[in-house]
Design an enzyme around this catalytic site. Structure first.
Site, PDB file in Angstrom:
ATOM      1  N   PHE A  22     -35.479  84.277 -42.640  1.00 42.02           N
ATOM      2  CA  PHE A  22     -34.947  84.355 -44.004  1.00 42.02           C
ATOM      3  C   PHE A  22     -34.690  85.826 -44.310  1.00 42.02           C
ATOM      4  O   PHE A  22     -35.546  86.533 -44.860  1.00 42.02           O
ATOM      5  CB  PHE A  22     -35.948  83.742 -44.980  1.00 42.02           C
ATOM      6  N   GLY A  23     -33.500  86.307 -43.947  1.00 43.95           N
ATOM      7  CA  GLY A  23     -33.161  87.698 -44.136  1.00 43.95           C
ATOM      8  C   GLY A  23     -31.832  87.873 -44.847  1.00 43.95           C
ATOM      9  O   GLY A  23     -30.781  87.530 -44.288  1.00 43.95           O
ATOM     10  N   SER A  77     -42.338  90.284 -40.492  1.00 44.27           N
ATOM     11  CA  SER A  77     -42.781  91.596 -40.002  1.00 44.27           C
ATOM     12  C   SER A  77     -44.274  91.842 -40.182  1.00 44.27           C
ATOM     13  O   SER A  77     -44.719  92.992 -40.295  1.00 44.27           O
ATOM     14  CB  SER A  77     -41.979  92.716 -40.676  1.00 44.27           C
ATOM     15  N   GLN A 134     -45.625  78.107 -41.556  1.00 43.10           N
ATOM     16  CA  GLN A 134     -44.395  78.884 -41.521  1.00 43.10           C
ATOM     17  C   GLN A 134     -44.714  80.296 -41.036  1.00 43.10           C
ATOM     18  O   GLN A 134     -45.524  81.002 -41.638  1.00 43.10           O
ATOM     19  CB  GLN A 134     -43.752  78.940 -42.902  1.00 43.10           C
ATOM     20  N   HIS A 151     -44.648  92.653 -44.027  1.00 38.78           N
ATOM     21  CA  HIS A 151     -44.973  94.002 -43.539  1.00 38.78           C
ATOM     22  C   HIS A 151     -46.458  94.349 -43.678  1.00 38.78           C
ATOM     23  O   HIS A 151     -46.812  95.524 -43.800  1.00 38.78           O
ATOM     24  CB  HIS A 151     -44.112  95.055 -44.247  1.00 38.78           C
ATOM     25  N   HIS A 180     -39.783  85.843 -39.431  1.00 40.11           N
ATOM     26  CA  HIS A 180     -39.222  86.660 -38.363  1.00 40.11           C
ATOM     27  C   HIS A 180     -40.015  87.952 -38.164  1.00 40.11           C
ATOM     28  O   HIS A 180     -40.581  88.512 -39.092  1.00 40.11           O
ATOM     29  CB  HIS A 180     -37.743  86.961 -38.624  1.00 40.11           C
ATOM     30  N   ASN A 181     -40.073  88.388 -36.902  1.00 37.58           N
ATOM     31  CA  ASN A 181     -40.720  89.644 -36.484  1.00 37.58           C
ATOM     32  C   ASN A 181     -42.244  89.608 -36.568  1.00 37.58           C
ATOM     33  O   ASN A 181     -42.892  90.648 -36.397  1.00 37.58           O
ATOM     34  CB  ASN A 181     -40.213  90.842 -37.299  1.00 37.58           C
TER      35      ASN A 181
END
Length: 278
Positions: free
Chosen positions: A132-133, A208, A186, A226, A189-190
Site C-alpha cells: 500500500f504505497g 518498512s 497483514q 518504520h 511492504h519492506n
C-alpha cells in the site's frame, strides 16, 4: 422503384457475407488456440501435470515428485522443488520459487516471491502482491509508488489462512526461518521479520518495520511504519507500537510500554474509575 435485386448485386452481397462468415469461423476455431492470457502467453503453452492433474507452463521447472492438484496452475519460469504439494485453486505466479517439502493449501496466490523448504502455507494466503504505497502530487492526485521488489519466506515457516505478505518497494520483504504466522495477519511492504518469531491472529505490521529474532506478538498487535523492534521482545495482545523498542522484554498497551508500567497504568485507571462511581 422495384424491390428486386439484380444478379450482380446479389452476388456481391453473397460474397461479402461469405467473407464475414469465414472470418468469424477462423476467429472461433483457429483464434481460440491463439488466445492469450494476462501474461501474454498462449494457453496451449500450458500442459497438464501428470501427478495431480494441475496445469503448468512448459518453461516451469518442476520436480517429478511434486503434486499439483486439479485447478492449480504454475506459471512460466517458476521452480517447484521435490515433494511439494500444491492445492486446488492455487496460483504459482511467474518466476516464483517453492522449496522442497513445502505444503501449499487451497486458493493460495504466490507472486514476486520465493518460499523456502519445509514451509506450510494455509488456504487463502496471498504473498508478493503490491504494498500500500501512494503519494499525493501538487494537484491533489493520488499516485501509486512503484512496488518492484520481492517477498522472501525462509525455511520451516508456517503461514496461517488468509494472511497477506506484500512485496518490497525499496527492499525485499523477508520472513525469517522457523517463524510462525497465524491467520488474518497483514505484513506490509519492506517488513523484515527475524527468525523464530510468532505472530498471532490479526496482527497488523505497517511498511518498512524491522523485527528481530524470537519476537512474539499477541493477537491484534499493531505496529506503525518504520519502527524497529529488537530481538526477544514479547507484546501483549491489542498493544500498539508507535516508537522503536530498543530493549528486550515484555511490553503492552497503547502506546506500548514495558509491561510493569502498563500494569500500573491499568491499575491506576481502574482505581480512578471506581472513585468516580462511588
Amino acid at each position: 422503384m422495384s424491390g428486386r435485386v439484380d444478379p450482380v448485386t446479389k452476388l456481391a452481397i453473397s460474397c461479402s457475407i461469405c467473407v464475414v462468415c469465414v472470418s468469424l469461423i477462423e476467429l472461433v476455431t483457429v483464434g481460440k488456440s491463439r488466445l492469450e492470457d494476462g501474461a501474454g502467453l498462449c494457453h496451449q503453452e500450458f500442459q497438464r501435470w501428470q501427478n495431480g492433474g494441475g496445469a503448468f507452463h512448459k518453461s516451469a521447472c518442476i520436480d517429478p515428485t511434486a503434486l499439483i492438484e486439479t485447478g492449480a496452475i504454475v506459471h512460466p519460469k517458476s521452480v517447484v522443488g521435490a515433494y511439494v504439494r500444491i492445492g486446488s485453486g492455487t496460483v504459482i505466479g511467474p518466476s516464483v520459487t517453492v522449496g522442497q517439502l513445502t505444503k501449499i493449501g487451497y486458493n493460495v496466490a504466490l507472486s514476486n516471491c520465493s518460499i523456502g523448504d519445509s514451509c506450510v502455507i494455509h488456504n487463502g494466503v496471498c504473498i508478493g502482491q503490491d504494498g500500500f504505497g501512494f503519494l499525493v502530487d501538487e494537484k491533489g492526485n493520488i499516485l501509486k509508488k512503484p512496488q518492484l521488489l520481492d517477498a522472501r519466506v525462509g525455511n520451516h515457516v508456517e503461514i496461517g489462512a488468509n494472511t497477506c505478505i506484500d512485496r518490497g518497494s525499496w527492499r525485499d520483504t523477508v520472513i525469517g526461518d522457523h517463524s510462525k504466522i497465524d491467520n488474518l495477519v497483514q505484513i506490509g511492504h519492506n517488513v523484515v521479520v527475524g527468525k523464530s518469531c510468532m505472530l498471532c491472529g490479526q496482527v497488523g505490521i505497517a511498511g518498512s518495520v524491522t523485527i528481530g529474532d524470537y519476537v512474539t506478538f499477541g493477537g491484534r498487535v499493531a505496529v506503525r511504519d518504520h519502527i524497529s523492534i529488537v530481538s526477544k521482545v514479547r507484546l501483549a495482545a491489542t498493544s500498539c507500537v508507535t516508537k522503536d523498542i530498543k530493549e528486550p522484554g515484555d511490553y503492552g498497551g497503547f502506546p506500548a510500554v514495558p509491561i510493569s508500567e502498563w500494569r500500573r497504568q491499568v491499575a491506576s485507571q481502574s482505581r480512578t474509575s471506581k472513585k468516580r462511581v462511588d
